[in-house]
Design an enzyme around this catalytic site. Structure first.
Site, PDB file in Angstrom:
ATOM      1  CG  HIS A 193       5.900  26.296  76.419  1.00  0.00           C
ATOM      2  ND1 HIS A 193       5.050  27.346  76.687  1.00  0.00           N
ATOM      3  CD2 HIS A 193       6.356  25.877  77.630  1.00  0.00           C
ATOM      4  CE1 HIS A 193       4.997  27.563  77.984  1.00  0.00           C
ATOM      5  NE2 HIS A 193       5.783  26.682  78.584  1.00  0.00           N
ATOM      6  CG  ASN A 244       9.783  27.491  80.335  1.00  0.00           C
ATOM      7  OD1 ASN A 244      10.822  27.649  79.692  1.00  0.00           O
ATOM      8  ND2 ASN A 244       8.656  28.102  80.020  1.00  0.00           N
ATOM      9  CG  HIS A 259       3.592  22.892  80.486  1.00  0.00           C
ATOM     10  ND1 HIS A 259       3.665  22.801  81.865  1.00  0.00           N
ATOM     11  CD2 HIS A 259       4.096  24.104  80.162  1.00  0.00           C
ATOM     12  CE1 HIS A 259       4.191  23.911  82.344  1.00  0.00           C
ATOM     13  NE2 HIS A 259       4.463  24.724  81.329  1.00  0.00           N
ATOM     14  CG  ASP A 278       0.425  29.675  76.622  1.00  0.00           C
ATOM     15  OD1 ASP A 278       1.273  28.935  77.158  1.00  0.00           O
ATOM     16  OD2 ASP A 278       0.032  30.759  77.130  1.00  0.00           O
ATOM     17  CB  ILE A 279      -4.338  31.502  78.471  1.00  0.00           C
ATOM     18  CG1 ILE A 279      -5.659  32.232  78.602  1.00  0.00           C
ATOM     19  CG2 ILE A 279      -3.330  31.963  79.492  1.00  0.00           C
ATOM     20  CD1 ILE A 279      -6.385  31.919  79.905  1.00  0.00           C
ATOM     21  N   GLY A 338      11.145  29.855  84.633  1.00  0.00           N
ATOM     22  CA  GLY A 338       9.817  30.350  84.285  1.00  0.00           C
ATOM     23  C   GLY A 338       8.717  29.328  84.395  1.00  0.00           C
ATOM     24  CD  GLN A 339       7.810  23.335  85.909  1.00  0.00           C
ATOM     25  OE1 GLN A 339       8.984  23.110  86.211  1.00  0.00           O
ATOM     26  NE2 GLN A 339       6.885  22.389  85.875  1.00  0.00           N
ATOM     27  CB  SER A 340       4.104  29.697  86.019  1.00  0.00           C
ATOM     28  OG  SER A 340       3.521  29.479  84.749  1.00  0.00           O
TER      29      SER A 340
HETATM   30  P1  AMP Z   1       5.302  27.609  82.160  1.00  0.00           P
HETATM   31  O1  AMP Z   1       5.498  29.048  82.518  1.00  0.00           O
HETATM   32  O2  AMP Z   1       6.383  27.015  81.325  1.00  0.00           O
HETATM   33  O3  AMP Z   1       4.950  26.777  83.363  1.00  0.00           O
HETATM   34  O4  AMP Z   1       4.037  27.593  81.192  1.00  0.00           O
HETATM   35  C1  AMP Z   1       2.735  27.709  81.644  1.00  0.00           C
HETATM   36  C2  AMP Z   1       1.947  28.248  80.506  1.00  0.00           C
HETATM   37  O5  AMP Z   1       0.586  28.021  80.769  1.00  0.00           O
HETATM   38  C3  AMP Z   1       2.119  29.760  80.282  1.00  0.00           C
HETATM   39  O6  AMP Z   1       2.627  29.991  78.978  1.00  0.00           O
HETATM   40  C4  AMP Z   1       0.696  30.298  80.470  1.00  0.00           C
HETATM   41  O7  AMP Z   1       0.394  31.351  79.565  1.00  0.00           O
HETATM   42  C5  AMP Z   1      -0.147  29.077  80.217  1.00  0.00           C
HETATM   43  N1  AMP Z   1      -1.445  29.066  80.875  1.00  0.00           N
HETATM   44  C6  AMP Z   1      -1.722  29.388  82.153  1.00  0.00           C
HETATM   45  N2  AMP Z   1      -3.031  29.209  82.403  1.00  0.00           N
HETATM   46  C7  AMP Z   1      -3.592  28.761  81.255  1.00  0.00           C
HETATM   47  C8  AMP Z   1      -4.919  28.397  80.862  1.00  0.00           C
HETATM   48  N3  AMP Z   1      -5.946  28.459  81.717  1.00  0.00           N
HETATM   49  N4  AMP Z   1      -5.119  28.001  79.587  1.00  0.00           N
HETATM   50  C9  AMP Z   1      -4.093  27.947  78.705  1.00  0.00           C
HETATM   51  N5  AMP Z   1      -2.823  28.257  79.026  1.00  0.00           N
HETATM   52  C10 AMP Z   1      -2.572  28.668  80.268  1.00  0.00           C
END
Ligand code: AMP
Ligand code: ZN
Length: 113
Positions: free
Chosen positions: A101, A86, A99, A30-31, A92-94
């Protein structure tokens, strides 16, 4: 999916630190890590999220979790880790490519925030 962030990572259009890969799943750091181990495990087939998943996706979702268990074993964090999905913006799903975690390497509180 053409403009899905995680599909773009799968196509190597965006760099990611790969941790694990098999025929069906892909895992990367995760970034913005929230724990010493924070890995995302994704299916190679685009699935929008758990809410949208169908019975056809059941095996794939299971495989993502088994990949998480494999990575946790490799990392030696089996004292305690968490797998989290999420689901939906309020949780918090973004990124709308399913995916899992994998969080570990520190003590984790319950309930999560
Ligand atoms: P969620 O908020 O559950 O949808 O998780 C999305 C996750 O993706 C977050 O923890 C972000 O930090 C991670 N994320 C977003 N962009 C990247 C990326 N380019 N490489 C790795 N992780 C990422
Ligand atoms: Zn996708």
């Amino acid at each position: 999916m053409i403009d899905c962030l995680f599909c773009r990572i799968l196509r190597n259009e965006i760099p990611a630190k790969k941790i694990y890969e098999d025929e069906h799943t892909f895992a990367f750091e995760d970034i913005n890590p929230q724990a010493p181990t924070h890995v995302l495990i994704i299916p190679k087939r685009h699935v929008r999220g758990l809410k949208e998943a169908t019975p056809e996706d059941a095996e794939l979702i299971g495989r993502c979790h088994l990949a998480a268990a494999h990575i946790a074993r490799q990392r030696g964090i089996e004292d305690g880790y968490r797998t989290v999905l999420n689901v939906g913006p309020q949780a918090g799903q973004s990124v709308f490519h399913l995916h899992v975690h994998l969080l570990g390497g520190r003590s984790l509180h319950w309930p999560p925030g």
